[in-house]
Design a protein around this motif. Structure first.
Motif, mmCIF file in Angstrom:
data_model
loop_
_atom_site.group_PDB
_atom_site.id
_atom_site.type_symbol
_atom_site.label_atom_id
_atom_site.label_comp_id
_atom_site.label_asym_id
_atom_site.label_seq_id
_atom_site.Cartn_x
_atom_site.Cartn_y
_atom_site.Cartn_z
ATOM 1 N N PRO A 32 -24.462 -1.885 20.792
ATOM 2 C CA PRO A 32 -24.936 -0.866 20.218
ATOM 3 C C PRO A 32 -26.403 -1.094 19.728
ATOM 4 C CG PRO A 32 -23.425 -1.763 18.881
ATOM 5 C CD PRO A 32 -23.644 -2.576 19.981
ATOM 6 N N ILE A 34 -29.142 -0.302 16.711
ATOM 7 C CA ILE A 34 -29.036 -0.578 15.143
ATOM 8 C C ILE A 34 -28.620 0.887 14.560
ATOM 9 C CG2 ILE A 34 -30.292 -2.611 14.978
ATOM 10 C CD1 ILE A 34 -32.831 -0.898 14.052
ATOM 11 N N ASP A 36 -27.358 3.174 16.361
ATOM 12 C CA ASP A 36 -25.735 3.657 16.715
ATOM 13 C C ASP A 36 -24.903 2.983 15.643
ATOM 14 O OD1 ASP A 36 -26.501 5.137 18.864
ATOM 15 O OD2 ASP A 36 -26.319 3.247 20.317
ATOM 16 N N SER A 37 -25.313 1.698 15.245
ATOM 17 C CA SER A 37 -24.240 1.001 14.109
ATOM 18 C C SER A 37 -24.511 1.607 13.004
ATOM 19 C CB SER A 37 -24.931 -0.255 14.044
ATOM 20 O OG SER A 37 -24.674 -0.973 15.383
ATOM 21 N N HIS A 38 -25.504 2.206 12.577
ATOM 22 C CA HIS A 38 -25.769 3.004 11.448
ATOM 23 C C HIS A 38 -25.016 4.256 11.401
ATOM 24 C CE1 HIS A 38 -27.857 5.849 8.805
ATOM 25 N NE2 HIS A 38 -27.633 4.776 7.751
ATOM 26 N N MET A 40 -22.294 4.826 13.003
ATOM 27 C CA MET A 40 -20.745 4.704 12.938
ATOM 28 C C MET A 40 -20.454 4.291 11.523
ATOM 29 S SD MET A 40 -19.814 2.490 16.239
ATOM 30 C CE MET A 40 -21.339 1.341 16.450
ATOM 31 N N ALA A 41 -21.392 3.519 10.765
ATOM 32 C CA ALA A 41 -21.463 3.162 9.394
ATOM 33 C C ALA A 41 -21.133 4.166 8.412
ATOM 34 C CB ALA A 41 -22.329 2.276 8.762
#
Length: 64
Positions: A32, A34, A36-38, A40-41
């Protein structure tokens, strides 16, 4: 005299994740990314915040 912990000390309000700097993305299509990761977070944070707000109001959280 000892200070007893308050409700907010025992159940602190969730804090949103720090947003990555726009220049931190390398632009190479990482999976992912960064961002995309954010995202999700942020989803996890919103769920945790809803649950926390329900606990503060004394009502059970709604299932998503």
């Amino acid at each position: 005299m000892t200070d007893s912990p308050s409700q907010s000390d025992l159940d602190p309000m969730p804090q949103p994740p720090e947003q990555p700097d726009i220049n931190a993305c390398c632009g190479s299509g990482c999976d992912p990314c960064i961002f995309d990761s954010h995202d999700m977070a942020m989803d996890e944070y919103r769920q945790a915040l809803r649950a926390w707000q329900a606990r503060q109001a004394g009502t059970p959280p709604k299932e998503a």
